[in-house]
Scaffold this active site. Structure first.
Site, PDB file in Angstrom:
ATOM      1  N   LYS A  45       0.818  -1.218   0.000  1.00 45.50           N
ATOM      2  CA  LYS A  45       0.000   0.000   0.000  1.00 45.50           C
ATOM      3  C   LYS A  45       0.851   1.267   0.000  1.00 45.50           C
ATOM      4  CE  LYS A  45      -3.819  -2.386   2.231  1.00 45.50           C
ATOM      5  NZ  LYS A  45      -4.494  -2.734   0.967  1.00 45.50           N
ATOM      6  N   GLY A 202     -18.505   4.713  -5.604  1.00 45.40           N
ATOM      7  CA  GLY A 202     -17.973   6.044  -5.341  1.00 45.40           C
ATOM      8  C   GLY A 202     -17.497   6.249  -3.915  1.00 45.40           C
ATOM      9  N   ASP A 230      -5.633   2.422  -3.278  1.00 49.02           N
ATOM     10  CA  ASP A 230      -4.383   3.164  -3.048  1.00 49.02           C
ATOM     11  C   ASP A 230      -4.310   4.396  -3.954  1.00 49.02           C
ATOM     12  OD1 ASP A 230      -3.563   1.295  -1.168  1.00 49.02           O
ATOM     13  OD2 ASP A 230      -2.660   0.017  -2.697  1.00 49.02           O
TER      14      ASP A 230
HETATM   15  O1  RIB Z   1      -3.877  -2.238  -1.755  1.00 49.36           O
HETATM   16  C1  RIB Z   1      -3.307  -3.207  -2.575  1.00 49.36           C
HETATM   17  C2  RIB Z   1      -2.059  -3.745  -1.955  1.00 49.36           C
HETATM   18  O2  RIB Z   1      -2.410  -4.421  -0.774  1.00 49.36           O
HETATM   19  C3  RIB Z   1      -1.327  -4.771  -2.789  1.00 49.36           C
HETATM   20  O3  RIB Z   1      -0.386  -4.205  -3.663  1.00 49.36           O
HETATM   21  C4  RIB Z   1      -0.725  -5.680  -1.737  1.00 49.36           C
HETATM   22  O4  RIB Z   1       0.673  -5.622  -1.674  1.00 49.36           O
HETATM   23  C5  RIB Z   1      -1.374  -5.291  -0.419  1.00 49.36           C
HETATM   24  O5  RIB Z   1      -0.516  -4.578   0.356  1.00 49.36           O
END
Ligand code: RIB
Length: 284
Positions: A45, A202, A230
């Site tokens: 993340k 959303g 992310d």
């Molecule tokens: O949010 C996605 C991420 O969660 C992935 O890339 C994985 O590594 C976990 O950390």
């Protein structure tokens, strides 16, 4: 705001190697299903959010810990290719973090993370006070998050993966970002700013528990939703830097998150600022 014209962001968080297998439907407990060839991709993340911020044009530094191994080398190379400053990433004694990921035909996923070197991260050499926004998640030790909340007034905390965070730490955050499951653990009325994401439906911005803005993402052909949250967090943090109104920040973030689902891998389809703007522009 820090000296100089360009605001600076720090991301404090995990760097993982994502081991990804795609299959028609996700297995239920006790079930075995056949899947695709294994793919080894950049993830974590912290790394995903740093890469996404840099792709959006924000001057971004990552504070993290990887193993002294080949997977750590590959993760750092991927971050550098996106323009992230990795001078704050140190090498630990444990192996680079790993995520075991299964993605189904609709792009939904399940993830198990082995933290590895991420658990060794500390803030000893990190001057987090010097940054205009600090973005963090919960794949690192809880003490790191607690210390961050003490040291900066500009903490945007993504409370993922879902785990307990003490209320005083949450109250010190400039913004808390949670998905619907993570939000079940929160008292929204105690938070000045909390953004809750609802996947393809959303996101909602709450101030002291009251809804102040909502936004829905554009329709895109979804390939893989890993890392979309992310990118949402990174895009939201980028608009925190520009002090956008909640509605505008939310629209930008849901659009960036949607665009990130169009290719395999958490860092496979990170949108640029211009791409997000184009999708936001009204059709003529
Ligand atoms: O949010 C996605 C991420 O969660 C992935 O890339 C994985 O590594 C976990 O950390």
């Amino acid at each position: 705001m820090s000296d100089g014209a360009r605001p600076r962001a720090a991301v404090v968080g995990a760097v993982n190697t994502d081991l990804v297998v795609r299959c028609a439907t996700l297995p239920r407990p006790g079930e075995t299903v056949l899947g695709s060839d294994l793919e080894r991709l950049a993830g974590g993340k912290g790394a995903n959010q740093a890469a996404a911020l840099a792709r959006l044009g924000v001057d971004t530094s990552l504070v993290a810990c990887v193993g002294a191994d080949e997977w750590g080398d590959a993760a750092l190379a991927a971050l550098a290719s996106h323009g992230v400053d990795t001078s704050g990433v140190r090498r630990g004694t444990r192996a680079t973090g790993t995520a075991l990921i299964t993605v189904d035909a609709a792009g939904e996923n399940v993830i198990v993370v082995s933290r590895g070197a991420n658990a060794e991260l500390d803030l000893a050499r990190a001057a987090v006070e010097a940054f205009d926004v600090v973005l963090a998640q919960l794949e690192v030790a809880p003490e790191v998050v607690r210390a961050l909340a003490q040291r900066t007034n500009s903490l945007v905390l993504n409370v993922a993966p879902a785990c307990a965070v003490d209320p005083a730490t949450l109250r010190r955050c400039a913004v808390v970002i949670a998905n619907e499951l993570e939000a079940e653990r929160l008292d929204l009325r105690a938070l000045a700013h909390c953004v809750v994401t609802h996947g393809s439906r959303g996101a909602t911005h709450y101030a002291w528990g009251d809804v102040v803005a909502t936004a829905t993402p554009p329709a895109v052909d979804v390939v893989d939703t890993v890392g979309a949250g992310d990118v949402f967090c990174a895009a939201y943090a980028s608009r925190y830097l520009t002090r956008d109104e909640p509605a505008a920040a939310l629209r930008f973030a849901v659009t960036a998150g949607a665009l990130a689902t169009r290719a395999i891998g958490a860092q496979g389809a990170l949108p640029t600022y211009e791409e997000v703007r184009q999708w936001l522009a009204p059709a003529s």
